[in-house]
Design a protein around this motif. Sequence first.
Motif, PDB file in Angstrom:
ATOM      1  N   LEU A 146      -6.891   1.460  -6.511  1.00  0.00           N
ATOM      2  CA  LEU A 146      -5.441   1.605  -6.584  1.00  0.00           C
ATOM      3  C   LEU A 146      -4.877   1.306  -5.204  1.00  0.00           C
ATOM      4  O   LEU A 146      -5.387   1.791  -4.195  1.00  0.00           O
ATOM      5  CB  LEU A 146      -5.054   3.017  -7.045  1.00  0.00           C
ATOM      6  CG  LEU A 146      -3.567   3.268  -7.320  1.00  0.00           C
ATOM      7  CD1 LEU A 146      -3.405   4.308  -8.429  1.00  0.00           C
ATOM      8  CD2 LEU A 146      -2.820   3.691  -6.087  1.00  0.00           C
ATOM      9  N   TYR A 147      -3.837   0.489  -5.162  1.00  0.00           N
ATOM     10  CA  TYR A 147      -3.234   0.048  -3.902  1.00  0.00           C
ATOM     11  C   TYR A 147      -1.745   0.355  -3.903  1.00  0.00           C
ATOM     12  O   TYR A 147      -1.091   0.290  -4.933  1.00  0.00           O
ATOM     13  CB  TYR A 147      -3.390  -1.470  -3.732  1.00  0.00           C
ATOM     14  CG  TYR A 147      -4.796  -1.999  -3.861  1.00  0.00           C
ATOM     15  CD1 TYR A 147      -5.329  -2.285  -5.108  1.00  0.00           C
ATOM     16  CD2 TYR A 147      -5.578  -2.225  -2.731  1.00  0.00           C
ATOM     17  CE1 TYR A 147      -6.622  -2.785  -5.244  1.00  0.00           C
ATOM     18  CE2 TYR A 147      -6.864  -2.726  -2.858  1.00  0.00           C
ATOM     19  CZ  TYR A 147      -7.375  -3.000  -4.108  1.00  0.00           C
ATOM     20  OH  TYR A 147      -8.651  -3.490  -4.232  1.00  0.00           O
ATOM     21  N   TRP A 148      -1.233   0.635  -2.718  1.00  0.00           N
ATOM     22  CA  TRP A 148       0.211   0.708  -2.492  1.00  0.00           C
ATOM     23  C   TRP A 148       0.592  -0.400  -1.527  1.00  0.00           C
ATOM     24  O   TRP A 148      -0.080  -0.630  -0.511  1.00  0.00           O
ATOM     25  CB  TRP A 148       0.627   2.048  -1.917  1.00  0.00           C
ATOM     26  CG  TRP A 148       0.646   3.169  -2.903  1.00  0.00           C
ATOM     27  CD1 TRP A 148      -0.334   4.111  -3.118  1.00  0.00           C
ATOM     28  CD2 TRP A 148       1.705   3.505  -3.804  1.00  0.00           C
ATOM     29  NE1 TRP A 148       0.061   4.995  -4.098  1.00  0.00           N
ATOM     30  CE2 TRP A 148       1.304   4.642  -4.542  1.00  0.00           C
ATOM     31  CE3 TRP A 148       2.962   2.960  -4.068  1.00  0.00           C
ATOM     32  CZ2 TRP A 148       2.105   5.251  -5.512  1.00  0.00           C
ATOM     33  CZ3 TRP A 148       3.759   3.547  -5.037  1.00  0.00           C
ATOM     34  CH2 TRP A 148       3.334   4.677  -5.747  1.00  0.00           C
ATOM     35  N   TYR A 149       1.688  -1.096  -1.874  1.00  0.00           N
ATOM     36  CA  TYR A 149       2.253  -2.138  -1.034  1.00  0.00           C
ATOM     37  C   TYR A 149       3.750  -1.879  -0.887  1.00  0.00           C
ATOM     38  O   TYR A 149       4.347  -1.144  -1.680  1.00  0.00           O
ATOM     39  CB  TYR A 149       2.066  -3.523  -1.673  1.00  0.00           C
ATOM     40  CG  TYR A 149       0.655  -4.045  -1.695  1.00  0.00           C
ATOM     41  CD1 TYR A 149      -0.227  -3.686  -2.717  1.00  0.00           C
ATOM     42  CD2 TYR A 149       0.194  -4.907  -0.704  1.00  0.00           C
ATOM     43  CE1 TYR A 149      -1.527  -4.174  -2.747  1.00  0.00           C
ATOM     44  CE2 TYR A 149      -1.108  -5.404  -0.735  1.00  0.00           C
ATOM     45  CZ  TYR A 149      -1.953  -5.034  -1.755  1.00  0.00           C
ATOM     46  OH  TYR A 149      -3.239  -5.525  -1.776  1.00  0.00           O
ATOM     47  N   LYS A 151     -11.164   5.339  -6.591  1.00  0.00           N
ATOM     48  CA  LYS A 151     -11.121   6.604  -7.334  1.00  0.00           C
ATOM     49  C   LYS A 151     -10.204   7.557  -6.568  1.00  0.00           C
ATOM     50  O   LYS A 151      -9.068   7.220  -6.295  1.00  0.00           O
ATOM     51  CB  LYS A 151     -12.531   7.140  -7.555  1.00  0.00           C
ATOM     52  CG  LYS A 151     -13.378   6.198  -8.414  1.00  0.00           C
ATOM     53  CD  LYS A 151     -14.741   6.769  -8.745  1.00  0.00           C
ATOM     54  CE  LYS A 151     -15.510   5.772  -9.601  1.00  0.00           C
ATOM     55  NZ  LYS A 151     -16.879   6.257  -9.936  1.00  0.00           N
ATOM     56  N   GLU A 152     -10.691   8.744  -6.196  1.00  0.00           N
ATOM     57  CA  GLU A 152      -9.783   9.689  -5.537  1.00  0.00           C
ATOM     58  C   GLU A 152      -9.842   9.613  -4.011  1.00  0.00           C
ATOM     59  O   GLU A 152      -9.108  10.321  -3.327  1.00  0.00           O
ATOM     60  CB  GLU A 152     -10.084  11.117  -5.992  1.00  0.00           C
ATOM     61  CG  GLU A 152     -11.424  11.668  -5.540  1.00  0.00           C
ATOM     62  CD  GLU A 152     -12.558  11.266  -6.477  1.00  0.00           C
ATOM     63  OE1 GLU A 152     -12.335  10.436  -7.385  1.00  0.00           O
ATOM     64  OE2 GLU A 152     -13.677  11.780  -6.281  1.00  0.00           O
ATOM     65  N   SER A 153     -10.692   8.712  -3.485  1.00  0.00           N
ATOM     66  CA  SER A 153     -10.881   8.655  -2.034  1.00  0.00           C
ATOM     67  C   SER A 153     -10.051   7.545  -1.391  1.00  0.00           C
ATOM     68  O   SER A 153      -9.955   6.439  -1.914  1.00  0.00           O
ATOM     69  CB  SER A 153     -12.366   8.398  -1.727  1.00  0.00           C
ATOM     70  OG  SER A 153     -13.155   9.435  -2.241  1.00  0.00           O
ATOM     71  N   LYS A 154      -9.512   7.860  -0.221  1.00  0.00           N
ATOM     72  CA  LYS A 154      -8.794   6.841   0.539  1.00  0.00           C
ATOM     73  C   LYS A 154      -9.818   5.928   1.204  1.00  0.00           C
ATOM     74  O   LYS A 154     -10.588   6.363   2.053  1.00  0.00           O
ATOM     75  CB  LYS A 154      -7.906   7.496   1.598  1.00  0.00           C
ATOM     76  CG  LYS A 154      -6.719   8.216   1.025  1.00  0.00           C
ATOM     77  CD  LYS A 154      -5.908   8.908   2.118  1.00  0.00           C
ATOM     78  CE  LYS A 154      -4.803   9.751   1.473  1.00  0.00           C
ATOM     79  NZ  LYS A 154      -4.085  10.574   2.456  1.00  0.00           N
ATOM     80  N   GLN A 155      -9.779   4.660   0.810  1.00  0.00           N
ATOM     81  CA  GLN A 155     -10.730   3.700   1.366  1.00  0.00           C
ATOM     82  C   GLN A 155     -10.189   3.054   2.635  1.00  0.00           C
ATOM     83  O   GLN A 155     -10.943   2.764   3.565  1.00  0.00           O
ATOM     84  CB  GLN A 155     -10.994   2.602   0.313  1.00  0.00           C
ATOM     85  CG  GLN A 155     -11.995   1.555   0.693  1.00  0.00           C
ATOM     86  CD  GLN A 155     -13.416   2.067   0.592  1.00  0.00           C
ATOM     87  OE1 GLN A 155     -13.664   3.133   0.027  1.00  0.00           O
ATOM     88  NE2 GLN A 155     -14.369   1.352   1.139  1.00  0.00           N
ATOM     89  N   ASP A 156      -8.890   2.820   2.647  1.00  0.00           N
ATOM     90  CA  ASP A 156      -8.264   2.110   3.760  1.00  0.00           C
ATOM     91  C   ASP A 156      -6.799   2.510   3.797  1.00  0.00           C
ATOM     92  O   ASP A 156      -6.077   2.267   2.826  1.00  0.00           O
ATOM     93  CB  ASP A 156      -8.414   0.601   3.564  1.00  0.00           C
ATOM     94  CG  ASP A 156      -7.828  -0.230   4.701  1.00  0.00           C
ATOM     95  OD1 ASP A 156      -8.032  -1.458   4.685  1.00  0.00           O
ATOM     96  OD2 ASP A 156      -7.166   0.336   5.598  1.00  0.00           O
ATOM     97  N   GLU A 157      -6.372   3.141   4.871  1.00  0.00           N
ATOM     98  CA  GLU A 157      -4.952   3.494   5.001  1.00  0.00           C
ATOM     99  C   GLU A 157      -4.372   2.878   6.265  1.00  0.00           C
ATOM    100  O   GLU A 157      -3.435   3.414   6.851  1.00  0.00           O
ATOM    101  CB  GLU A 157      -4.739   4.998   4.956  1.00  0.00           C
ATOM    102  CG  GLU A 157      -5.635   5.822   5.837  1.00  0.00           C
ATOM    103  CD  GLU A 157      -5.416   7.322   5.633  1.00  0.00           C
ATOM    104  OE1 GLU A 157      -4.327   7.740   5.200  1.00  0.00           O
ATOM    105  OE2 GLU A 157      -6.382   8.074   5.907  1.00  0.00           O
ATOM    106  N   THR A 217      -4.798  12.041  -7.558  1.00  0.00           N
ATOM    107  CA  THR A 217      -5.370  13.221  -8.193  1.00  0.00           C
ATOM    108  C   THR A 217      -6.443  12.850  -9.197  1.00  0.00           C
ATOM    109  O   THR A 217      -6.163  12.131 -10.164  1.00  0.00           O
ATOM    110  CB  THR A 217      -4.266  14.028  -8.902  1.00  0.00           C
ATOM    111  OG1 THR A 217      -3.231  14.298  -7.965  1.00  0.00           O
ATOM    112  CG2 THR A 217      -4.823  15.330  -9.455  1.00  0.00           C
ATOM    113  N   GLY A 218      -7.650  13.339  -8.968  1.00  0.00           N
ATOM    114  CA  GLY A 218      -8.740  13.135  -9.917  1.00  0.00           C
ATOM    115  C   GLY A 218      -9.045  11.679 -10.188  1.00  0.00           C
ATOM    116  O   GLY A 218      -9.623  11.333 -11.231  1.00  0.00           O
ATOM    117  N   GLY A 219      -8.641  10.800  -9.281  1.00  0.00           N
ATOM    118  CA  GLY A 219      -8.923   9.388  -9.475  1.00  0.00           C
ATOM    119  C   GLY A 219      -8.088   8.740 -10.557  1.00  0.00           C
ATOM    120  O   GLY A 219      -8.405   7.634 -11.004  1.00  0.00           O
ATOM    121  N   THR A 220      -6.989   9.395 -10.964  1.00  0.00           N
ATOM    122  CA  THR A 220      -6.136   8.811 -11.995  1.00  0.00           C
ATOM    123  C   THR A 220      -4.838   8.311 -11.366  1.00  0.00           C
ATOM    124  O   THR A 220      -4.862   7.333 -10.619  1.00  0.00           O
ATOM    125  CB  THR A 220      -5.841   9.834 -13.104  1.00  0.00           C
ATOM    126  OG1 THR A 220      -5.275  11.020 -12.514  1.00  0.00           O
ATOM    127  CG2 THR A 220      -7.125  10.191 -13.839  1.00  0.00           C
TER     128      THR A 220
END
Lengths: 110, 114
Positions: free
Chosen positions: B32-35, B51-57, B70-73
């Motif tokens: 999941l990405y935010w742009y 999933k629920e972890s921040k991979q790259d911020e 939340t919960g990877g959703t």
Amino acid sequence: EDQVTQSPEALRLQEGESSSLNCSYTVSGLRGLFWYRQDPGKGPEFLFTLYSAGEEKEKERLKATLTKKESFLHITAPKPEDSATYLCAVRLNAGNMLTFGGGTRLMVKP
Amino acid sequence: EAGVTQFPSHSVIEKGQTVTLRCDPISGHDNLYWYRRVMGKEIKFLLHFVKESKQDESGMPNNRFLAERTGGTYSTLKVQPAELEDSGVYFCASSQESKGGVAFFGQGTRLTVV
């Protein structure tokens, strides 16, 4: 620094007048180049992915090509409904995110 | 198959207030990405969840922005306190590596800070 540049910024065509949009990139380690279409008030809609130089993909009136430095989106005999902003984005070996160009706003007049 | 859904579609808030944007990705998409697109500029990456972890911020502009998944959703992006320069369109996208990693975008949330 990784850069993606699209040209022209805007393009006006008459219906049936074929043309090409350009996306040039300066990146280290290309993992994929993506073309999206965006209509006003909507999110980018996926069109194509290209992975290696020489690759081509087609969909209806659109054809995307890729070289080591740039990609072209060729529009053959466009129709007014092809009017939209076309976005190019690259995905690098380092990281999963997309780096976008500024887009080309295409207007096709009947 | 339902696409990526974002809420609200528009939000107008005053400087200093808090706003929370929500994104529901395509079911089964781990990424999941935010742009964000600010006026006159290209779409820029903010952050990436696996999933629920921040991979790259690395694209988050400052600590006024907080993203959770939340919960990877679904995911939320909170801006607190909002500043004028936060105005723009916020896009969420999701992808699944097993399906080529193509990112599918939501319709965006247009945020206006006045």
